[in-house]
Design a protein around this motif. Structure first.
Motif, PDB file in Angstrom:
ATOM      1  N   ALA A   1       0.780  -1.124  -0.062  1.00  0.00           N
ATOM      2  CA  ALA A   1       0.078  -0.007   0.063  1.00  0.00           C
ATOM      3  C   ALA A   1       0.900   1.247  -0.041  1.00  0.00           C
ATOM      4  CB  ALA A   1      -0.702  -0.008   1.392  1.00  0.00           C
ATOM      5  N   LEU A   2       0.299   2.379  -0.495  1.00  0.00           N
ATOM      6  CA  LEU A   2       1.097   3.519  -0.425  1.00  0.00           C
ATOM      7  C   LEU A   2       0.102   4.665  -0.780  1.00  0.00           C
ATOM      8  CD1 LEU A   2       2.069   4.225  -4.124  1.00  0.00           C
ATOM      9  CD2 LEU A   2       1.011   2.348  -3.687  1.00  0.00           C
ATOM     10  N   GLN A   3       0.621   5.891  -0.413  1.00  0.00           N
ATOM     11  CA  GLN A   3      -0.006   7.037  -1.093  1.00  0.00           C
ATOM     12  C   GLN A   3       1.268   8.131  -1.351  1.00  0.00           C
ATOM     13  OE1 GLN A   3      -0.804   8.596   3.331  1.00  0.00           O
ATOM     14  NE2 GLN A   3      -2.129   9.321   2.117  1.00  0.00           N
ATOM     15  N   LEU A   4       1.138   9.080  -2.493  1.00  0.00           N
ATOM     16  CA  LEU A   4       2.081  10.090  -2.751  1.00  0.00           C
ATOM     17  C   LEU A   4       1.753  11.246  -2.175  1.00  0.00           C
ATOM     18  CD1 LEU A   4       2.228   9.518  -6.431  1.00  0.00           C
ATOM     19  CD2 LEU A   4       3.594   8.288  -4.712  1.00  0.00           C
ATOM     20  N   ARG A   5       2.811  11.671  -1.306  1.00  0.00           N
ATOM     21  CA  ARG A   5       2.743  12.857  -0.243  1.00  0.00           C
ATOM     22  C   ARG A   5       2.634  14.152  -1.046  1.00  0.00           C
ATOM     23  NH1 ARG A   5       6.946   9.893   2.242  1.00  0.00           N
ATOM     24  NH2 ARG A   5       5.996   8.746   4.105  1.00  0.00           N
TER      25      ARG A   5
END
Length: 368
Positions: A250-254
């Protein structure tokens, strides 16, 4: 550690074509169709994308806008002789992205053409064979010391621009060059072949090179897949190996703007490929044991797989370029011979980071 970063994108399209310059009776002279895949690599300048970490999305959108002009079309209406090479050159001429280092067209699962940064065309073809082997020099108890078998794959790359043919090198010519080797290798025991008493992936790649080069002077690269996740390359001078892993993270782009889906927590099944270069061990016949690569990299793998990447301490962001550079740094701490990391979030879309010392040996794409 200085690194070179390449952002990668891919886009598919469905098209019909006929290639009239081929000899009479050739199947591709008839009207037919393919599911094509265009692939692109570029060394992009800072600030090119709308936000830091958005390079892959913009590169993919640019490539898709060009391939959309070819989708569900008769390619002859756009490119007079729509060979894979000519299609690659047409797409390359339409793109505005800076720093393009490679543009490829894959017309089938087993063949395609890559244009390098100098505009030279490298045709490639994938071949399969079934064979048994054992490695006679491994330590007692090593599983590869037992007789076992694989469904091997070999990819033959040839530089079309080195040839003097009116039509360059076509897939049929590669097939003709490969046929005698296939007869030797398929359904055989590799250890029984002269020169392959120790049939490691590295020695197989150079063994194949030595037998193909006299009949295919344009040969530029041999890739041997021992399994689907590991193999070796040889360019006539250097042996290199790679080991591939799959990560579900999982990830999110800051740095993504508010409202972008990339700002939300999401996930990918990543394809991660470590490339390694080391001197060939003359006794073992390999550069690095694939098993050692897996064992030493395992703690890093476990820190990434089935994890929220944005919570990793010291990871600036989760775009593929930043993540691949982080992996390269961590991997080199335990495997100093790692000099390149490929990381794809979807097929053909991601980033490649190359250690400075490896740039001259970075080689061609391993087809995806």
């Amino acid at each position: 550690m200085p690194i070179k970063t390449l952002h990668c994108a891919a886009s598919g399209f469905e098209s019909a074509c006929e290639v009239s310059l081929l000899p009479a009776g050739h199947r591709s002279r008839r009207l037919h169709g393919h599911s094509f895949l265009a692939t692109l690599r570029a060394e992009l300048p800072a600030g090119w994308a709308a936000f830091e970490g958005g390079e892959v999305e913009r590169l993919r959108a640019d490539l898709e806008s060009r391939t959309a002009q070819l989708d569900y079309r008769l390619l002859n209406d756009i490119v007079a002789q729509p060979t894979d090479e000519n299609l690659a050159r047409w797409i390359r001429s339409q793109l505005d992205a800076p720093g393009i280092t490679q543009l490829g067209i894959q017309s089938t699962a087993h063949g395609g053409v890559d244009l390098d940064a100098a505009g030279q065309a490298h045709v490639w073809r994938r071949y399969l064979f079934q064979a048994a082997h054992r490695l006679p020099n491994v330590p007692l108890g090593h599983k590869c010391g037992r007789m076992h078998g694989h469904g091997f794959e070999v990819i033959v790359h040839a530089n079309q621009d080195l040839g003097a043919r009116d039509l360059s090198i076509d897939y049929d010519h590669l097939d003709d060059c490969w046929a005698p080797l296939h007869h030797e290798l398929n359904y055989g025991c590799l250890n029984d072949l002269p020169g392959l008493q120790n049939p490691t992936s590295e020695l197989m790649s150079s063994w194949i090179w030595e037998r193909l080069k006299p009949t295919l002077p344009e040969l530029s690269w041999i890739t041997v897949y021992e399994t689907a996740s590991c193999g070796a390359n040889f360019d006539g001078r250097h042996h290199r190996i790679w080991k591939e892993f799959t990560l579900d993270s999982a990830l999110q782009l800051r740095h993504a703007p508010d409202g972008s889906p990339l700002r939300r927590i999401h996930g990918h099944t990543y394809t991660l490929r470590l490339h390694l270069a080391a001197p060939l061990d003359t006794l073992m016949g390999w550069t690095v044991d694939f098993g050692d690569v897996k064992t030493l990299f395992d703690p890093i793998f476990k820190a990434l797989d089935h994890r929220p990447l944005h919570e990793i301490e010291g990871l600036a962001d989760c775009d593929t370029a930043t993540l691949a550079a982080w992996i390269l740094k961590q991997a080199r701490a335990v495997l100093p011979m790692v000099d390149r990391v490929d990381l794809y979030e979807t097929r053909g879309c991601g980033a490649i980071v190359i250690a400075d010392r490896a740039e001259a040996q970075a080689g061609l794409a391993i087809p995806i």
